[in-house]
Scaffold this motif. Structure first.
Motif, short mmCIF file in Angstrom:
data_model
loop_
_atom_site.label_atom_id
_atom_site.label_comp_id
_atom_site.label_asym_id
_atom_site.label_seq_id
_atom_site.Cartn_x
_atom_site.Cartn_y
_atom_site.Cartn_z
N TRP A 308 31.73 30.64 10.75
CA TRP A 308 32.86 30.53 9.82
C TRP A 308 32.50 29.62 8.65
O TRP A 308 32.76 29.94 7.50
CB TRP A 308 34.07 29.95 10.53
N VAL A 309 31.91 28.46 8.97
CA VAL A 309 31.57 27.49 7.92
C VAL A 309 30.52 28.06 6.98
O VAL A 309 30.56 27.84 5.76
CB VAL A 309 31.08 26.17 8.56
N LEU A 310 29.57 28.81 7.52
CA LEU A 310 28.48 29.35 6.71
C LEU A 310 28.89 30.53 5.85
O LEU A 310 28.23 30.84 4.85
CB LEU A 310 27.32 29.79 7.62
N THR A 311 29.98 31.21 6.22
CA THR A 311 30.32 32.48 5.58
C THR A 311 30.48 32.38 4.07
O THR A 311 29.87 33.15 3.32
CB THR A 311 31.59 33.08 6.22
N LEU A 312 31.30 31.46 3.59
CA LEU A 312 31.54 31.35 2.14
C LEU A 312 30.25 31.10 1.36
O LEU A 312 29.93 31.87 0.44
CB LEU A 312 32.57 30.27 1.86
N PRO A 313 29.47 30.03 1.70
CA PRO A 313 28.25 29.80 0.91
C PRO A 313 27.17 30.86 1.13
O PRO A 313 26.47 31.22 0.18
CB PRO A 313 27.78 28.42 1.39
N ALA A 314 27.03 31.35 2.37
CA ALA A 314 25.97 32.34 2.64
C ALA A 314 26.23 33.64 1.89
O ALA A 314 25.34 34.20 1.26
CB ALA A 314 25.86 32.59 4.14
N ALA A 315 27.46 34.14 1.97
CA ALA A 315 27.80 35.37 1.24
C ALA A 315 27.66 35.14 -0.26
O ALA A 315 27.24 36.04 -1.00
CB ALA A 315 29.22 35.81 1.59
N GLY A 316 28.01 33.94 -0.73
CA GLY A 316 27.85 33.62 -2.14
C GLY A 316 26.40 33.66 -2.59
O GLY A 316 26.08 34.18 -3.67
N LEU A 317 25.50 33.11 -1.78
CA LEU A 317 24.07 33.13 -2.11
C LEU A 317 23.52 34.55 -2.13
O LEU A 317 22.73 34.91 -3.02
CB LEU A 317 23.30 32.27 -1.10
N VAL A 318 23.91 35.36 -1.15
CA VAL A 318 23.44 36.75 -1.12
C VAL A 318 23.95 37.50 -2.35
O VAL A 318 23.21 38.26 -3.00
CB VAL A 318 23.91 37.45 0.17
N ALA A 319 25.22 37.28 -2.70
CA ALA A 319 25.78 37.94 -3.89
C ALA A 319 25.08 37.49 -5.16
O ALA A 319 24.81 38.31 -6.06
CB ALA A 319 27.28 37.65 -3.98
N ALA A 320 24.76 36.20 -5.26
CA ALA A 320 24.05 35.70 -6.44
C ALA A 320 22.68 36.35 -6.57
O ALA A 320 22.25 36.74 -7.67
CB ALA A 320 23.91 34.18 -6.36
N ALA A 321 21.99 36.49 -5.42
CA ALA A 321 20.68 37.14 -5.44
C ALA A 321 20.81 38.60 -5.89
O ALA A 321 19.99 39.10 -6.69
CB ALA A 321 20.05 37.07 -4.05
N PHE A 322 21.83 39.28 -5.39
CA PHE A 322 22.04 40.67 -5.80
C PHE A 322 22.39 40.76 -7.29
O PHE A 322 21.99 41.72 -7.96
CB PHE A 322 23.15 41.32 -4.97
N TYR A 323 23.11 39.77 -7.81
CA TYR A 323 23.45 39.80 -9.23
C TYR A 323 22.18 39.77 -10.08
O TYR A 323 22.03 40.59 -11.01
CB TYR A 323 24.36 38.63 -9.60
N PHE A 324 21.27 38.84 -9.77
CA PHE A 324 20.04 38.74 -10.56
C PHE A 324 19.18 40.00 -10.39
O PHE A 324 18.52 40.44 -11.34
CB PHE A 324 19.26 37.51 -10.14
N LEU A 325 19.22 40.60 -9.20
CA LEU A 325 18.47 41.84 -8.98
C LEU A 325 19.07 43.00 -9.79
O LEU A 325 18.33 43.75 -10.44
CB LEU A 325 18.48 42.18 -7.48
N LEU A 326 20.38 43.11 -9.77
CA LEU A 326 21.04 44.19 -10.50
C LEU A 326 20.85 44.06 -12.01
O LEU A 326 20.76 45.07 -12.72
CB LEU A 326 22.53 44.21 -10.15
N ARG A 327 20.78 42.83 -12.50
CA ARG A 327 20.60 42.63 -13.94
C ARG A 327 19.25 43.14 -14.42
O ARG A 327 19.08 43.40 -15.62
CB ARG A 327 20.74 41.14 -14.30
N LEU A 328 18.31 43.30 -13.52
CA LEU A 328 17.00 43.85 -13.90
C LEU A 328 17.09 45.34 -14.23
O LEU A 328 16.25 45.87 -14.96
CB LEU A 328 15.99 43.65 -12.78
N PHE A 329 18.14 46.00 -13.68
CA PHE A 329 18.25 47.46 -13.85
C PHE A 329 19.47 47.87 -14.66
O PHE A 329 19.53 48.99 -15.18
CB PHE A 329 18.31 48.13 -12.47
#
Length: 330
Positions: A308-329
């Motif tokens: 539960w504690v990890l969910t907010l920051p962990a999902a946020g980090l994964v989403a941030a990584a996907f954002y930078f990946l998507l910006r490449l395309f």
């Protein structure tokens, strides 16, 4: 280009809704199945039907998600932010499902929206997250635990002179109602979160204005979460139904009833997107504690709270990584 990207975002949002359904299917039915009040397939069918119905009972939570978490603006950039958030939430859902941990799909989505917002320098409404997410995230499990304990104490006092066998039979019958109420609350809470994300994408694409939820968005989100629920989430069901504590029908009824009430009050009274997972899990711990504190497997509970504690920051980090990946395309 904008139309194609909006279509992609809607499809991914409905995919998240589907994973939300099978990830959280256990919330409504694990206790009923573990006490043999319902067979797994009948329980899933009932949960899917009431998830579908619950999705049409309100829009307050959808409006909180659609306009209260981030300001994505209009244009391709906003749609990329939403898409990255959805990928982050889906990734965390799949990981915790694989591990059998009943984490929160709701908080995964909210954490992912905030993470993608930070990565993209988009405005994140931290006061709203504090008031509508963080505070309810703390209050709802505590409420579920305390109410679960108190309701179970009352039930034990009422049936103290009753014969065990017929009492268990009556509570198994009553669990059909409490499980349906829990599934209705799950649809009311979780289907609306996907509606809010789809509206966010439609606004970013310039295809919608305001906070109202189009009828086709309600219908598609309701169908997606119902289909996901019917597909089942057996790993998490074992955790909620057996690993925390061995439930009897009376305790299953108490946990489901308390959880349903908390979900309704949060959605209809405060428009707060709380976690059905947190609520039912804490209620199960509360009713279990009436046996004795050692009856609850606190090691399993600690693992769940850690997720539960990890969910907010962990999902946020994964989403941030996907954002930078998507910006490449894009």
């Amino acid at each position: 280009m904008e139309l194609a990207l909006v279509v992609v975002v809607v499809v991914v949002a409905l995919s998240f809704d589907f994973t939300n359904g099978f990830h959280d299917a256990a919330n409504a039915i694990a206790t009923s199945v573990s006490t043999r009040a319902l067979t797994p397939r009948i329980a899933l069918l009932m949960a899917a039907a009431f998830n579908l119905l619950g999705a049409f009972l309100g829009t307050g939570v959808a409006e909180t998600i659609g306009s209260g978490i981030v300001d994505v603006g209009i244009g391709q950039h906003g749609m990329v932010v939403v898409l990255a958030a959805l990928f982050g939430a889906i990734g965390w859902n799949l990981l915790t499902w694989r591990l059998g941990l009943p984490s929160s799909s709701s908080h995964a989505l909210i954490g992912a929206l905030a993470g993608a917002g930070i990565a993209s320098s988009t405005t994140v409404h931290w006061p709203v997250i504090l008031d509508k997410v963080v505070v309810p995230m703390i209050v709802s499990p505590l409420t579920g635990f305390v109410l679960g304990y108190l309701v179970m104490v009352v039930i034990l006092w009422v049936v103290r002179a009753k014969a065990p066998a017929p009492t268990h039979r009556r509570f198994r019958m009553m669990q059909t109602v409490s499980a349906a109420a829990m599934a209705l609350g799950h649809g009311l809470q979780d289907a609306q979160k996907t509606m809010g994300v789809i509206v966010l994408a439609l606004v970013a694409g310039g295809f919608h204005t305001g906070e109202s939820i189009p009828w086709w968005v309600k219908l598609s989100a309701a169908l997606a979460i119902s289909a996901g629920t019917y597909s089942g989430g057996w790993r998490i069901m074992r955790t909620l139904g057996r690993r925390i504590i061995h439930l009897d029908p009376a305790r299953g009824f108490a946990a489901e009833s308390v959880s349903a009430v908390v979900l309704y009050v949060a959605a209809l009274g405060f428009h707060a997107p709380i976690s059905t997972t947190h609520t039912i899990s804490s209620a199960i711990m509360g009713v279990g504690a009436t046996k004795r504190l050692s009856a609850v497997r606190w090691g399993v509970a600690r693992s769940m709270v850690g997720a539960w504690v990890l969910t907010l920051p962990a999902a946020g980090l994964v989403a941030a990584a996907f954002y930078f990946l998507l910006r490449l395309f894009l």
